[in-house]
Design a protein around this motif. Structure first.
Motif, PDB file in Angstrom:
ATOM      1  N   ILE A 417     -17.302  14.571  45.930  1.00 35.78           N
ATOM      2  CA  ILE A 417     -18.220  13.827  46.272  1.00 35.78           C
ATOM      3  C   ILE A 417     -18.981  13.169  45.349  1.00 35.78           C
ATOM      4  O   ILE A 417     -19.332  11.823  45.134  1.00 35.78           O
ATOM      5  N   ARG A 418     -19.042  13.953  44.150  1.00 30.90           N
ATOM      6  CA  ARG A 418     -19.771  13.321  43.198  1.00 30.90           C
ATOM      7  C   ARG A 418     -18.933  12.502  42.335  1.00 30.90           C
ATOM      8  O   ARG A 418     -19.465  11.594  41.747  1.00 30.90           O
ATOM      9  N   VAL A 419     -17.887  12.621  42.146  1.00 32.45           N
ATOM     10  CA  VAL A 419     -16.670  11.611  41.725  1.00 32.45           C
ATOM     11  C   VAL A 419     -16.784  10.195  42.439  1.00 32.45           C
ATOM     12  O   VAL A 419     -16.647   9.272  42.060  1.00 32.45           O
ATOM     13  N   MET A 420     -16.713  10.316  43.825  1.00 32.31           N
ATOM     14  CA  MET A 420     -16.966   9.394  44.737  1.00 32.31           C
ATOM     15  C   MET A 420     -18.140   8.400  44.347  1.00 32.31           C
ATOM     16  O   MET A 420     -18.241   7.206  44.445  1.00 32.31           O
ATOM     17  N   GLU A 421     -19.355   9.158  44.364  1.00 34.50           N
ATOM     18  CA  GLU A 421     -20.827   8.318  43.770  1.00 34.50           C
ATOM     19  C   GLU A 421     -20.470   7.862  42.557  1.00 34.50           C
ATOM     20  O   GLU A 421     -21.127   6.726  42.075  1.00 34.50           O
ATOM     21  N   ALA A 422     -19.845   8.533  41.688  1.00 33.85           N
ATOM     22  CA  ALA A 422     -19.803   7.999  40.268  1.00 33.85           C
ATOM     23  C   ALA A 422     -18.843   6.694  40.224  1.00 33.85           C
ATOM     24  O   ALA A 422     -19.147   5.686  39.662  1.00 33.85           O
ATOM     25  N   MET A 423     -17.834   6.666  41.046  1.00 31.41           N
ATOM     26  CA  MET A 423     -16.902   5.305  41.322  1.00 31.41           C
ATOM     27  C   MET A 423     -17.701   4.116  41.762  1.00 31.41           C
ATOM     28  O   MET A 423     -17.772   3.091  41.160  1.00 31.41           O
ATOM     29  N   THR A 492     -29.913   0.130  48.303  1.00 31.33           N
ATOM     30  CA  THR A 492     -28.645   0.277  49.016  1.00 31.33           C
ATOM     31  C   THR A 492     -28.309   1.440  49.148  1.00 31.33           C
ATOM     32  O   THR A 492     -28.331   2.368  48.248  1.00 31.33           O
ATOM     33  N   ARG A 493     -27.846   1.614  50.434  1.00 28.57           N
ATOM     34  CA  ARG A 493     -27.434   3.045  50.940  1.00 28.57           C
ATOM     35  C   ARG A 493     -25.750   2.997  51.323  1.00 28.57           C
ATOM     36  O   ARG A 493     -25.527   1.916  51.868  1.00 28.57           O
ATOM     37  N   VAL A 494     -25.126   4.039  50.784  1.00 27.95           N
ATOM     38  CA  VAL A 494     -23.777   4.148  51.204  1.00 27.95           C
ATOM     39  C   VAL A 494     -23.515   5.407  51.645  1.00 27.95           C
ATOM     40  O   VAL A 494     -23.903   6.428  51.187  1.00 27.95           O
ATOM     41  N   ARG A 495     -22.604   5.581  52.816  1.00 30.48           N
ATOM     42  CA  ARG A 495     -22.157   6.679  53.223  1.00 30.48           C
ATOM     43  C   ARG A 495     -20.703   7.141  52.736  1.00 30.48           C
ATOM     44  O   ARG A 495     -20.074   6.334  52.555  1.00 30.48           O
ATOM     45  N   LEU A 496     -20.624   8.121  52.037  1.00 28.51           N
ATOM     46  CA  LEU A 496     -19.554   8.702  51.406  1.00 28.51           C
ATOM     47  C   LEU A 496     -18.962   9.864  52.370  1.00 28.51           C
ATOM     48  O   LEU A 496     -19.520  10.860  52.682  1.00 28.51           O
ATOM     49  N   VAL A 497     -17.808   9.680  52.448  1.00 32.39           N
ATOM     50  CA  VAL A 497     -16.899  10.533  53.565  1.00 32.39           C
ATOM     51  C   VAL A 497     -15.629  11.138  52.953  1.00 32.39           C
ATOM     52  O   VAL A 497     -15.107  10.254  52.478  1.00 32.39           O
ATOM     53  N   SER A 498     -15.566  12.353  52.658  1.00 29.84           N
ATOM     54  CA  SER A 498     -14.276  12.900  52.069  1.00 29.84           C
ATOM     55  C   SER A 498     -13.606  13.509  53.273  1.00 29.84           C
ATOM     56  O   SER A 498     -13.985  14.314  54.179  1.00 29.84           O
ATOM     57  N   ILE A 499     -12.470  13.019  53.536  1.00 22.77           N
ATOM     58  CA  ILE A 499     -11.678  13.008  54.735  1.00 22.77           C
ATOM     59  C   ILE A 499     -10.655  14.317  54.335  1.00 22.77           C
ATOM     60  O   ILE A 499      -9.956  14.057  53.506  1.00 22.77           O
ATOM     61  N   PRO A 500     -10.512  15.614  54.976  1.00 22.43           N
ATOM     62  CA  PRO A 500      -9.856  16.634  54.579  1.00 22.43           C
ATOM     63  C   PRO A 500      -8.354  16.507  55.360  1.00 22.43           C
ATOM     64  O   PRO A 500      -7.986  15.427  56.134  1.00 22.43           O
ATOM     65  N   LYS A 501      -7.452  17.264  54.951  1.00 24.57           N
ATOM     66  CA  LYS A 501      -6.023  17.056  55.399  1.00 24.57           C
ATOM     67  C   LYS A 501      -5.881  17.621  56.885  1.00 24.57           C
ATOM     68  O   LYS A 501      -6.473  18.855  56.788  1.00 24.57           O
ATOM     69  N   PHE A 502      -5.533  17.022  57.768  1.00 22.65           N
ATOM     70  CA  PHE A 502      -5.342  17.496  59.072  1.00 22.65           C
ATOM     71  C   PHE A 502      -4.561  18.632  59.263  1.00 22.65           C
ATOM     72  O   PHE A 502      -4.951  19.570  59.921  1.00 22.65           O
ATOM     73  N   TYR A 503      -3.416  18.587  58.390  1.00 17.71           N
ATOM     74  CA  TYR A 503      -2.479  19.518  58.608  1.00 17.71           C
ATOM     75  C   TYR A 503      -2.852  20.860  58.086  1.00 17.71           C
ATOM     76  O   TYR A 503      -2.410  21.969  58.518  1.00 17.71           O
ATOM     77  N   GLN A 504      -4.063  21.086  57.340  1.00 21.79           N
ATOM     78  CA  GLN A 504      -4.470  22.248  56.648  1.00 21.79           C
ATOM     79  C   GLN A 504      -5.620  22.564  57.345  1.00 21.79           C
ATOM     80  O   GLN A 504      -6.063  23.766  57.787  1.00 21.79           O
ATOM     81  N   THR A 505      -6.578  21.572  57.787  1.00 18.09           N
ATOM     82  CA  THR A 505      -7.749  21.917  58.524  1.00 18.09           C
ATOM     83  C   THR A 505      -7.967  21.683  60.033  1.00 18.09           C
ATOM     84  O   THR A 505      -8.776  22.364  60.693  1.00 18.09           O
ATOM     85  N   GLY A 506      -7.012  20.617  60.639  1.00 19.94           N
ATOM     86  CA  GLY A 506      -6.921  20.283  61.876  1.00 19.94           C
ATOM     87  C   GLY A 506      -8.333  19.509  62.355  1.00 19.94           C
ATOM     88  O   GLY A 506      -8.980  19.681  63.424  1.00 19.94           O
ATOM     89  N   GLU A 507      -9.180  18.693  61.380  1.00 20.63           N
ATOM     90  CA  GLU A 507     -10.516  18.066  61.528  1.00 20.63           C
ATOM     91  C   GLU A 507     -10.341  16.615  61.528  1.00 20.63           C
ATOM     92  O   GLU A 507      -9.314  16.082  60.844  1.00 20.63           O
ATOM     93  N   LEU A 508     -11.055  16.007  62.513  1.00 24.24           N
ATOM     94  CA  LEU A 508     -11.025  14.644  63.057  1.00 24.24           C
ATOM     95  C   LEU A 508     -12.466  14.395  62.519  1.00 24.24           C
ATOM     96  O   LEU A 508     -13.283  14.931  63.302  1.00 24.24           O
ATOM     97  N   VAL A 509     -12.569  13.277  61.855  1.00 28.47           N
ATOM     98  CA  VAL A 509     -14.096  12.819  61.299  1.00 28.47           C
ATOM     99  C   VAL A 509     -14.229  11.633  62.311  1.00 28.47           C
ATOM    100  O   VAL A 509     -13.661  10.705  62.540  1.00 28.47           O
ATOM    101  N   LEU A 510     -15.478  11.715  62.848  1.00 28.85           N
ATOM    102  CA  LEU A 510     -16.017  10.600  63.767  1.00 28.85           C
ATOM    103  C   LEU A 510     -17.359  10.049  63.036  1.00 28.85           C
ATOM    104  O   LEU A 510     -18.209  11.021  62.586  1.00 28.85           O
ATOM    105  N   VAL A 511     -17.370   8.796  62.949  1.00 28.76           N
ATOM    106  CA  VAL A 511     -18.585   8.286  62.219  1.00 28.76           C
ATOM    107  C   VAL A 511     -19.244   7.221  63.312  1.00 28.76           C
ATOM    108  O   VAL A 511     -18.477   6.275  63.987  1.00 28.76           O
ATOM    109  N   ASP A 512     -20.525   7.473  63.585  1.00 30.49           N
ATOM    110  CA  ASP A 512     -21.088   6.508  64.565  1.00 30.49           C
ATOM    111  C   ASP A 512     -21.030   5.054  64.048  1.00 30.49           C
ATOM    112  O   ASP A 512     -21.759   4.725  62.868  1.00 30.49           O
ATOM    113  N   SER A 513     -20.951   4.213  64.910  1.00 31.46           N
ATOM    114  CA  SER A 513     -20.703   2.707  64.427  1.00 31.46           C
ATOM    115  C   SER A 513     -22.254   2.200  64.307  1.00 31.46           C
ATOM    116  O   SER A 513     -22.383   1.143  63.986  1.00 31.46           O
TER     117      SER A 513
END
Length: 528
Positions: A417-423, A492-513
């Protein structure tokens, strides 16, 4: 509904009960074809890659100069005021000055494509390395700043505390020492680009007024993100993908649980690596056997792409899908990866638009197979995402080893996440291209520069889920005054999201519109 009541309805025989019709939440969607390359017969690879760095410096230099001027105008040490020099070679020994340039890092284990070509080592891309640093010699790193005039070696203790990679544009304050190196006192980066308000779209977008009026409703929709499906065509993929499919189709929803109802998911974004590592079945073919047309089973296994096509065709009748390619998908290896060809998805391509991506006047289809990276507008928010190659490569430049030399310390979600913010603060989301990430040799522009600040910045195929909201730094005050925070409307506000690998974690990420708040739906079986 209670667990007992739910259990009573489980595995019941068919009934004549009339169920309420469920409708999918609508989605306002406008892809931006920022990373669409020219048609294959128009692509040129004869040009030099160095032009890409000069384009990046020309575009970001004014922003870096502005930040540097606000920070160092009037700054002095022992009565000597800092002055700005135009070129890195204009730095003079003993003079306090600041200059803008491009970072170049010479690392001991960084791959050299010229050596690979000269030795004819690789017919394809070399395998990725864990790090470009030498754990046995961590000081064998040279950091330089360059522009069109030349290069200047950087030194100073500040460099150890500041994470930099090749391709980043910075403003550096310091003085040249007796060795001819530039001793750094302070470093500034361009920081966030300008961020537009929600619903301020590209001119080609036709916003649904009903969606815009429904902006303040309490029953907001969700944008679903998943990455790393890792389909191999084997039976081991079946259960997790079936659970995901049934959830997206609404088969596993529970009456009364409106905040997790799948009908509120307006769009699914698949952020790369839909296919996993595939094992081919070797076959022995007689030397004089007749030529067989079609794919060769000894070198190609069609099962994963068939499984992906079946998965998409099953959910597409009820939900729009944006499909990004990834490192393991059937697309070009260099960035930007172009979309997976629709001919490989015969069942799903019926939901694609009639025209080609990027063509004028062509509306996106219900199924939109896009590039990697990708940016666009979903429900009024500007999104920018990548399948993960950019973050993975930046981490190879940085030293996150622990006392025992274990480099796995950089694989945690907080670091990524820190790398994403740096970008975002670098205003360049793929800074290490073309140095250590293969990319197309652009000549007129650098698409990896963030022209506008996204509201949602997501990266796929990460080890774990992580999400934070970051804000732009406050403006600097002159004459030594303390900095003041911007007001809420200008921050300026930005939402950063790190999406995991599904086949390892089984996780689906939902973002409120509406609020961009994030929640995770996890799929697992008993005993996990």
């Amino acid at each position: 509904m209670s667990a007992a009541a739910s259990a009573e309805k489980f595995l019941q025989p068919p009934s004549d009960e009339d169920y309420t019709t469920q409708y999918r939440a609508p989605s306002a969607y406008t892809p931006l074809h920022t990373f669409q390359l020219p048609k294959a017969d128009s692509r040129q690879y004869q040009q030099q890659y160095g032009d890409l760095y000069f384009l990046r410096l020309a575009k970001l230099k004014p922003a870096a100069e502005k930040v540097g001027r606000e920070a160092w105008d009037g700054f002095s040490i022992a009565g000597e005021k800092a002055r700005k020099v135009e070129r890195v070679l204009d730095v003079r020994q003993g003079e306090l000055c600041w200059v803008v340039g491009t970072i170049y890092m010479d690392l001991p284990m960084k791959p050299n494509i010229l050596d690979d070509v000269a030795q004819d080592n690789f017919a394809a891309a070399p395998p990725p390395r864990l790090t470009y640093l030498d754990p046995s010699n961590p000081d064998a790193v040279e950091i330089m700043m360059e522009d069109e005039s030349g290069r200047l070696r950087l030194t100073g203790s500040l460099l150890r505390a500041t994470h930099l990679v090749t391709g980043v544009i910075i403003a550096a304050l310091g003085t040249e020492n007796s060795d001819g190196d530039f001793d750094i006192i302070d470093i500034k980066v361009p920081d966030f680009p300008i961020q537009s308000q929600r619903w301020e779209r590209a001119p080609s977008d036709k916003t649904d007024e009903k969606l815009k009026r429904a902006e303040n409703t309490t029953n907001s929709s969700k944008i679903a993100f998943v990455s790393g499906l890792g389909m191999t065509g084997s039976s081991g993929d079946t259960l997790p993908l079936e659970l995901l499919t049934e959830y997206l189709l609404g088969y596993t929803g529970t009456d009364g649980e409106e905040d997790v109802s799948p009908t509120r998911i307006s769009r699914l974004v698949i952020a790369g690596n839909s296919l996993g590592d595939v094992e081919t079945v070797s076959t022995v073919v007689a030397k004089n056997a007749p030529k067989k047309y079609g794919y060769d089973a000894s070198t190609y296994n069609a099962s994963p792409i068939i499984q992906l096509d079946n998965f998409l065709s099953e959910i597409l009748p009820t939900i729009p899908v944006t499909l990004m390619p990834g490192e393991t998908d059937p697309a070009n290896f260099s960035l930007p990866q172009q979309s997976i060809h629709r001919a490989m998805l015969p069942n799903s391509r019926a939901y694609c638009s009639d025209g080609q991506p990027g063509d004028k006047g062509v509306e996106p289809g219900w199924f939109d197979n896009v590039t990697n990276p990708w940016e666009g507008y979903v429900d009024g928010w500007r999104l920018w995402g990548c399948s993960g190659q950019n973050v993975d490569d930046v981490l190879r430049y940085l030293d996150f080893a622990d006392e025992d030399g274990n480099l796995a310390a950089g694989n945690d979600g907080e670091t990524r996440i820190r790398v994403m913010e740096a970008m975002l603060r670098w205003r360049c989301a793929v800074p290490t291209a073309p140095d250590t990430i293969w990319c197309y040799p652009f000549q007129t522009h650098d698409p990896f520069i963030l022209q506008a600040c996204p509201h949602l910045f997501f990266i796929g195929n990460q080890p774990e889920f992580k999400s934070v909201v970051v804000e732009s730094e406050p403006p600097f005050r002159l004459n030594g005054q303390d900095s003041e925070m911007k007001d809420a409307q200008s921050t300026t506000r930005v939402r950063l999201v790190s999406i995991p690998k599904f086949y390892q974690t089984g996780e689906l990420v939902l973002v409120d519109s509406e609020t961009l708040e994030v929640e995770v739906v996890k799929f697992k079986t008993f005993g996990e």
